[in-house]
Design a protein around this motif. Structure first.
Motif, PDB file in Angstrom:
ATOM      1  N   PHE A   1       0.829  -1.204   0.000  1.00  0.00           N
ATOM      2  CA  PHE A   1       0.000   0.000   0.000  1.00  0.00           C
ATOM      3  C   PHE A   1       0.863   1.254   0.000  1.00  0.00           C
ATOM      4  N   TRP A   2       1.837   1.323   0.906  1.00  0.00           N
ATOM      5  CA  TRP A   2       2.673   2.523   1.008  1.00  0.00           C
ATOM      6  C   TRP A   2       3.541   2.708  -0.226  1.00  0.00           C
ATOM      7  N   LEU A   3       3.981   1.611  -0.836  1.00  0.00           N
ATOM      8  CA  LEU A   3       4.747   1.717  -2.084  1.00  0.00           C
ATOM      9  C   LEU A   3       3.871   2.287  -3.196  1.00  0.00           C
ATOM     10  N   GLU A   4       2.656   1.782  -3.291  1.00  0.00           N
ATOM     11  CA  GLU A   4       1.750   2.265  -4.334  1.00  0.00           C
ATOM     12  C   GLU A   4       1.416   3.741  -4.126  1.00  0.00           C
ATOM     13  N   LEU A   5       1.150   4.117  -2.892  1.00  0.00           N
ATOM     14  CA  LEU A   5       0.880   5.515  -2.591  1.00  0.00           C
ATOM     15  C   LEU A   5       2.093   6.384  -2.943  1.00  0.00           C
ATOM     16  N   SER A   6       3.281   5.896  -2.619  1.00  0.00           N
ATOM     17  CA  SER A   6       4.511   6.645  -2.922  1.00  0.00           C
ATOM     18  C   SER A   6       4.700   6.815  -4.427  1.00  0.00           C
ATOM     19  N   LYS A   7       4.341   5.782  -5.174  1.00  0.00           N
ATOM     20  CA  LYS A   7       4.422   5.890  -6.640  1.00  0.00           C
ATOM     21  C   LYS A   7       3.390   6.877  -7.151  1.00  0.00           C
ATOM     22  N   ASP A   8       2.170   6.772  -6.659  1.00  0.00           N
ATOM     23  CA  ASP A   8       1.098   7.672  -7.096  1.00  0.00           C
ATOM     24  C   ASP A   8       1.406   9.131  -6.780  1.00  0.00           C
ATOM     25  N   GLU A   9       2.095   9.364  -5.681  1.00  0.00           N
ATOM     26  CA  GLU A   9       2.460  10.725  -5.283  1.00  0.00           C
ATOM     27  C   GLU A   9       3.780  11.174  -5.919  1.00  0.00           C
ATOM     28  N   ALA A  10       4.375  10.309  -6.740  1.00  0.00           N
ATOM     29  CA  ALA A  10       5.637  10.571  -7.448  1.00  0.00           C
ATOM     30  C   ALA A  10       6.825  10.748  -6.500  1.00  0.00           C
ATOM     31  N   PHE A  11       6.782  10.057  -5.346  1.00  0.00           N
ATOM     32  CA  PHE A  11       7.930  10.054  -4.452  1.00  0.00           C
ATOM     33  C   PHE A  11       8.957   9.026  -4.912  1.00  0.00           C
ATOM     34  N   ILE A  12       8.467   7.990  -5.616  1.00  0.00           N
ATOM     35  CA  ILE A  12       9.351   6.974  -6.196  1.00  0.00           C
ATOM     36  C   ILE A  12       8.950   6.775  -7.654  1.00  0.00           C
ATOM     37  N   THR A  13       9.881   6.261  -8.436  1.00  0.00           N
ATOM     38  CA  THR A  13       9.611   6.023  -9.852  1.00  0.00           C
ATOM     39  C   THR A  13       8.818   4.733 -10.025  1.00  0.00           C
ATOM     40  N   THR A  14       8.251   4.574 -11.178  1.00  0.00           N
ATOM     41  CA  THR A  14       7.535   3.335 -11.492  1.00  0.00           C
ATOM     42  C   THR A  14       8.493   2.149 -11.430  1.00  0.00           C
ATOM     43  N   GLU A  15       9.719   2.339 -11.890  1.00  0.00           N
ATOM     44  CA  GLU A  15      10.712   1.259 -11.857  1.00  0.00           C
ATOM     45  C   GLU A  15      11.037   0.862 -10.422  1.00  0.00           C
TER      46      GLU A  15
END
Length: 103
Positions: free
Chosen positions: A61-75
């Protein structure tokens, strides 16, 4: 890996999302270790494995949220999601097949 990755989160998110992501990711091995210490009881060990599995899901969940918020890249998201999928699957199998010590 999660700790390293969250260091680049925006300052405000260091207190919010990054902290939650690190906590969830660290909870996986912490529950395994705590359960292993109590492995003489198969039910008790399996209870801790269930908590570790739950922490894997929370990490997703937190990884997906971080991706959605552009804190981490899709890769970065895909790499860690795949890793936690694999860990979760291994924990599920261990939970399913654990019978405790032989007597």
């Amino acid at each position: 890996e999660v700790s390293r990755l969250t260091k680049k989160f925006p300052r405000l998110e260091q207190v919010e999302s990054a902290r939650q992501l690190r906590r969830a990711a660290r909870s996986v091995p912490a529950n395994i270790v705590e359960g292993w210490a109590k492995r003489a009881s198969a039910l008790e060990f399996k209870r801790f494995l269930q908590m570790a599995i739950g922490s894997c899901h929370e990490t997703h969940f937190w990884l997906e949220l971080s991706k959605d918020e552009a804190f981490i890249t899709t890769e970065e998201y895909e790499r860690l999601r795949n890793w936690y999928n694999r860990i979760g699957a291994m924990l599920q199998q261990l939970w399913k097949h654990w019978r405790g010590p032989s007597k």
